[in-house]
Each structure stands twice: as C-alpha cells, then as structure tokens.
Enzyme design. Sequence first.
Site, PDB file in Angstrom:
ATOM      1  N   SER A  42      -1.040   5.068   4.523  1.00 52.24           N
ATOM      2  CA  SER A  42      -2.131   4.671   5.408  1.00 52.24           C
ATOM      3  C   SER A  42      -2.093   5.513   6.691  1.00 52.24           C
ATOM      4  O   SER A  42      -2.151   6.735   6.622  1.00 52.24           O
ATOM      5  CB  SER A  42      -2.052   3.171   5.691  1.00 52.24           C
ATOM      6  N   ASP A 206      -5.604   1.087  -0.355  1.00 49.50           N
ATOM      7  CA  ASP A 206      -4.537   1.313   0.622  1.00 49.50           C
ATOM      8  C   ASP A 206      -3.145   1.216  -0.017  1.00 49.50           C
ATOM      9  O   ASP A 206      -2.851   0.279  -0.760  1.00 49.50           O
ATOM     10  CB  ASP A 206      -4.651   0.277   1.741  1.00 49.50           C
TER      11      ASP A 206
END
Length: 354
Positions: A42, A206
């Site tokens: 991320s 993610d």
Amino acid sequence: MEQKRINLALQGGGAHGAFNWGVLDRLLDEPWLEVAAISGTSAGALNGAALKAGLAAHAGLGGRQAARENLDALWSEVGAMSDNRVVRWMSSLLPMPRGMQRWTELVSPAAWMDNLTRLFSPYDYGPFYLNPLGSLLRDLPFPDFACEPGPDFYVAATNVRSGRIKVFTGTQATPDAVMASACLPTLFQAVEIYDPDTGKIESFWDGGFTGNPALFPLYRTTLPRDILIVAINPLMRDVLPRSPVEISDRVNEVSFNSSLMAQLRAINFVKRLYAQGRLEGDGMKNVLLHLIDDDALMNDLSARSKTMPRPGLLAAMKAAGQTAADSFLHDHAGKLNRQDSFDLAALFPSMRPI
C-alpha cells in the site's frame, strides 16, 4: 562505521505512510547502510517504488539523492492533492448539485468520503471514475522501478478471486502492481493484471489484507539476514476503545496487523528452534529482526486521518519518522548484521517451550 546491508519491510497506512518517508529520508543519510531489498504494501509500496527507482537511477550518493527527490516529489504531490483536488476528485466520482458541492468543501473530506463509500461502490461512477495513484507514479522524477538495477523490490497485493497474497517483483513490479497494492476496495476499482502464475487476468485489492508488509520474500539466501520493519499501525493500545469511532479504528489496526503478527510468530518459532540447536544448515533462515515505529504518535491519531493527507499532517509524520530512525540508528546501528534489536519473545510471552 563498517558497511552493512539490510532489507526493508514497509507497512502501509494511507497518509500515515509519510512516516515511512521520514524514516527513509534519515536512513539515506548513512552511506555505510546499503538497502539490498524492499518489500512494501500500500503506502509502503509507494514509498518503496520511489526509493527503488531513485537508487536504481544512479550509483552511490547520486542514487541516494535521486531517491530523496523521488520521495519528496511523491508526498509533495499527495499533499497538494489534499488541498483542493481531493474535493474535485470526489466531485468527479459523484456529480453533485452546486449547493452540495459547496457543503463538501466545508467539511472533512475524509468524513464525507467515509459516508459516501457506505452508499456507493467505485463501480457506480462510470466514466467519472479516476484512480489518482497512476499519475503520482508516472510523474516521479525517476519513475522506473520495474528495473533490474538497485535493490530487489517486492509489492504485495491481494487476489480478489482467491483471497491469497500475490507478490510482484522484477519486471512485474509495475505501476499497476503498486496501484493494486494500494487499492482499498471501498475507494478504488480493483486493478486488473495478468498473472502468469494462474494464466489469467486477475483482479487485485490492497495488499494490507494479506501481507502488511510481506516478509517472506526477504528470506532468500542471497539477501542479508537483517529485516528492518517500518511499522505504521500500532501493535499495542493500552486504552480500551469505547466510542464507535475508537472501536472502528482499533478493528482497522488489528485487521491490517494480523498478517504481520502471523509472520512474526513464525519467525519467533524458527528462532527458538535455532536457539535450541534443533535446526541446522540452510533449510530455514534465522533472520535478524529490527523495528522502527512510533506507537505513541500513532495512538494519538485516528484511522480516518489515514485518508486526510493534509500537508501539515504529512510534514509532522515525516519529522516523526526522521526522529524515530535517528533514535534507532543511535541505539541499534551496531547490532545490524550481528543480532536482533527487536525482542520477539516479549511480543509472544505465552508461547510454551517446544
């Protein structure tokens, strides 16, 4: 100081990822410290991409300066987006009456976006959909991080279909892979990438759901034993969450720390086997673990601030990262390549002898 090589594991956490920026900025001051590999998830993947591309662009001190320029440019752009483009971006996601648009400019973008994601899917926005991370990566002063020179670079994302972690590296560590690693499903449409492992075009979310950050790519025998984790989500909170916001924040932290805790428990298990003389040879790597964090700072922040990259917050996070890295170097630089500086046994005191 003698030359030392380490691996970096960079955790994700939205705007709090500017803490990573400060840590990396401080570490780049030390010419004796070589980064052999980077694993990022991320916001950690964004930082890792900027670092990798800069170090790969030039050798020696030139690479360090290029990496610093990349990191500065990345977070400067993120901060500029929070000033006014976030509101315009939200407007592009959902066209609103003029009065409603003016109201959104007066309230917290994070609070407004949080409520919006409960009502609308990123797939509802049709031609108005935009993922701004692509332009951030393309506009870096040194944008090539899917290259052979420089440190190894590993990007973790979550395969939506299988729920398993996918680690992109080498030429596969593209801007799309980094965008996938930072793809919160309530904000962004899944990023579609061809996966040669499955032979299909897969959709990714993610990487924080399955590896925040992924440590196992750093176990390769060709890499140094030392893994320096830069943590954003606090592992410990002494105060019991009571309000709805506090409970939601802690659930967020526990969820995004779960994969890291599982990996640390496995490392602790292997280290105990080594300590008891029950492992020999190169079957399992006895890694040396280090940690840079600031739980006191992160405990004072809410999870919502992760989606509010105000320039003031980013500057404070960078300064905190620089201070934390400076303290780490002062206290533990001599332990690098020699011994752990993070006490895993204290983190898992309930584990019984094998």
